[in-house]
Design a protein around this motif. Sequence first.
Motif, PDB file in Angstrom:
ATOM      1  N   UNK A  46      44.602  53.525   7.340  1.00 37.58           N
ATOM      2  CA  UNK A  46      45.762  53.728   8.209  1.00 37.58           C
ATOM      3  C   UNK A  46      46.167  55.196   8.290  1.00 37.58           C
ATOM      4  N   UNK A  47      45.895  55.965   7.226  1.00 37.90           N
ATOM      5  CA  UNK A  47      46.262  57.385   7.242  1.00 37.90           C
ATOM      6  C   UNK A  47      45.447  58.137   8.284  1.00 37.90           C
ATOM      7  N   UNK A  48      44.122  57.954   8.275  1.00 34.81           N
ATOM      8  CA  UNK A  48      43.280  58.650   9.248  1.00 34.81           C
ATOM      9  C   UNK A  48      43.569  58.186  10.660  1.00 34.81           C
ATOM     10  N   UNK A  49      43.799  56.905  10.841  1.00 32.74           N
ATOM     11  CA  UNK A  49      44.100  56.398  12.180  1.00 32.74           C
ATOM     12  C   UNK A  49      45.385  57.044  12.705  1.00 32.74           C
ATOM     13  N   UNK A  50      46.427  57.090  11.876  1.00 26.83           N
ATOM     14  CA  UNK A  50      47.687  57.704  12.290  1.00 26.83           C
ATOM     15  C   UNK A  50      47.517  59.194  12.560  1.00 26.83           C
ATOM     16  N   UNK A  51      46.769  59.867  11.707  1.00 30.19           N
ATOM     17  CA  UNK A  51      46.548  61.302  11.859  1.00 30.19           C
ATOM     18  C   UNK A  51      45.781  61.601  13.137  1.00 30.19           C
ATOM     19  N   UNK A  52      44.744  60.831  13.416  1.00 29.76           N
ATOM     20  CA  UNK A  52      43.948  61.059  14.624  1.00 29.76           C
ATOM     21  C   UNK A  52      44.722  60.710  15.889  1.00 29.76           C
ATOM     22  N   UNK A  53      45.533  59.666  15.834  1.00 30.60           N
ATOM     23  CA  UNK A  53      46.375  59.336  16.991  1.00 30.60           C
ATOM     24  C   UNK A  53      47.333  60.483  17.308  1.00 30.60           C
ATOM     25  N   UNK A  54      47.930  61.037  16.258  1.00 28.70           N
ATOM     26  CA  UNK A  54      48.860  62.139  16.449  1.00 28.70           C
ATOM     27  C   UNK A  54      48.137  63.365  17.008  1.00 28.70           C
ATOM     28  N   UNK A  55      46.944  63.653  16.481  1.00 30.03           N
ATOM     29  CA  UNK A  55      46.182  64.810  16.959  1.00 30.03           C
ATOM     30  C   UNK A  55      45.814  64.645  18.422  1.00 30.03           C
ATOM     31  N   UNK A  56      45.408  63.440  18.816  1.00 27.92           N
ATOM     32  CA  UNK A  56      45.065  63.185  20.222  1.00 27.92           C
ATOM     33  C   UNK A  56      46.290  63.357  21.112  1.00 27.92           C
ATOM     34  N   UNK A  57      47.448  62.870  20.649  1.00 33.11           N
ATOM     35  CA  UNK A  57      48.665  62.976  21.458  1.00 33.11           C
ATOM     36  C   UNK A  57      49.104  64.425  21.635  1.00 33.11           C
ATOM     37  N   UNK A  77      51.001  63.046   3.883  1.00 37.13           N
ATOM     38  CA  UNK A  77      50.222  62.023   4.584  1.00 37.13           C
ATOM     39  C   UNK A  77      51.068  60.783   4.843  1.00 37.13           C
ATOM     40  N   UNK A  78      51.868  60.385   3.852  1.00 37.62           N
ATOM     41  CA  UNK A  78      52.736  59.231   4.035  1.00 37.62           C
ATOM     42  C   UNK A  78      53.729  59.437   5.163  1.00 37.62           C
ATOM     43  N   UNK A  79      54.291  60.620   5.252  1.00 34.62           N
ATOM     44  CA  UNK A  79      55.244  60.918   6.323  1.00 34.62           C
ATOM     45  C   UNK A  79      54.556  60.947   7.689  1.00 34.62           C
ATOM     46  N   UNK A  80      53.314  61.422   7.722  1.00 34.61           N
ATOM     47  CA  UNK A  80      52.573  61.421   8.983  1.00 34.61           C
ATOM     48  C   UNK A  80      52.360  59.994   9.481  1.00 34.61           C
ATOM     49  N   UNK A  81      52.023  59.093   8.568  1.00 34.51           N
ATOM     50  CA  UNK A  81      51.815  57.692   8.945  1.00 34.51           C
ATOM     51  C   UNK A  81      53.119  57.090   9.453  1.00 34.51           C
ATOM     52  N   UNK A  82      54.224  57.410   8.779  1.00 34.90           N
ATOM     53  CA  UNK A  82      55.514  56.802   9.130  1.00 34.90           C
ATOM     54  C   UNK A  82      56.156  57.410  10.375  1.00 34.90           C
ATOM     55  N   UNK A  83      56.070  58.744  10.479  1.00 38.79           N
ATOM     56  CA  UNK A  83      56.842  59.384  11.526  1.00 38.79           C
ATOM     57  C   UNK A  83      56.106  60.280  12.480  1.00 38.79           C
ATOM     58  N   UNK A  84      54.867  60.648  12.153  1.00 38.17           N
ATOM     59  CA  UNK A  84      54.080  61.486  13.043  1.00 38.17           C
ATOM     60  C   UNK A  84      54.735  62.823  13.301  1.00 38.17           C
ATOM     61  N   UNK A  85      55.301  62.981  14.499  1.00 36.27           N
ATOM     62  CA  UNK A  85      55.899  64.247  14.913  1.00 36.27           C
ATOM     63  C   UNK A  85      57.066  64.670  14.033  1.00 36.27           C
ATOM     64  N   UNK A  86      57.618  63.748  13.270  1.00 39.73           N
ATOM     65  CA  UNK A  86      58.803  64.061  12.462  1.00 39.73           C
ATOM     66  C   UNK A  86      58.459  64.842  11.195  1.00 39.73           C
ATOM     67  N   UNK A  87      57.184  65.125  10.955  1.00 41.60           N
ATOM     68  CA  UNK A  87      56.795  65.838   9.742  1.00 41.60           C
ATOM     69  C   UNK A  87      57.382  67.248   9.740  1.00 41.60           C
ATOM     70  N   UNK A  88      58.180  67.552   8.737  1.00 44.76           N
ATOM     71  CA  UNK A  88      58.765  68.878   8.586  1.00 44.76           C
ATOM     72  C   UNK A  88      58.618  69.305   7.132  1.00 44.76           C
TER      73      UNK A  88
END
Length: 217
Positions: free
Chosen positions: A105-116, A24-35
């Motif tokens: 901030x975690x849900x906001x980042x996660x939902x933004x990434x999902x929408x994108x 979750x922390x990596x999703x907030x920081x980097x979004x698409x960079x999660x590996x």
Amino acid sequence: MQGRVDVSGGHLTARQKDVLDAALGLLVEGGDALTMTGVARRASCSKETLYKWFGDRNGLLTATVQWQASKVRVVPVTREGLDARSLFSSLQGFAGDWLRVLSGEISVALNRLAVSHAGTGKSDLGAIVLANGPFAMARRLKPVLEIGREAGLLSFDDTDEAFRTFFGLVVRDMQIRLLLGDRLALTEAAIARDAERATQQFFALYGAKSEAAGTGR
């Protein structure tokens, strides 16, 4: 491949929770960079362990979304002894947790990434968030609404419609404003107020007339 860890059932070890928090922390920081490599490095574990627990990246994403959604708790109710006040309290508590999670901030980042990602073919994140976010919330709350109806405390014909109404009353425009960058600050007092108001409004729409006054609201 689906994730192998049972997050929705609450069967997580402390170590698995740490790994999901790292993801979750990596999703907030980097979004698409999660590996898988990045999560393994952040959580100080091996990629082999991640593959064993979650299967693949989509499995890890699914477990991560489920872990975030699990923070919205449903106070269980039973038909026996249920009254308007206890049903109101259960729905109000669910609404408060829901607002806390969605506004974080975690849900906001996660939902933004999902929408994108939606409709782009980049990943299945949009479908994962739908299935394990709002759809999962519906699966957990609709039985509570139906028990309230069986007890004569609520009156509605369509459970799905009743749930969507409750969803709209709780979330209102808060989620879209946060997704679009509004610096909306929800304090604990504001969350408590909004959760109570949404539940009051839901009872005004669906509460059985003979029981609506029993909430004392």
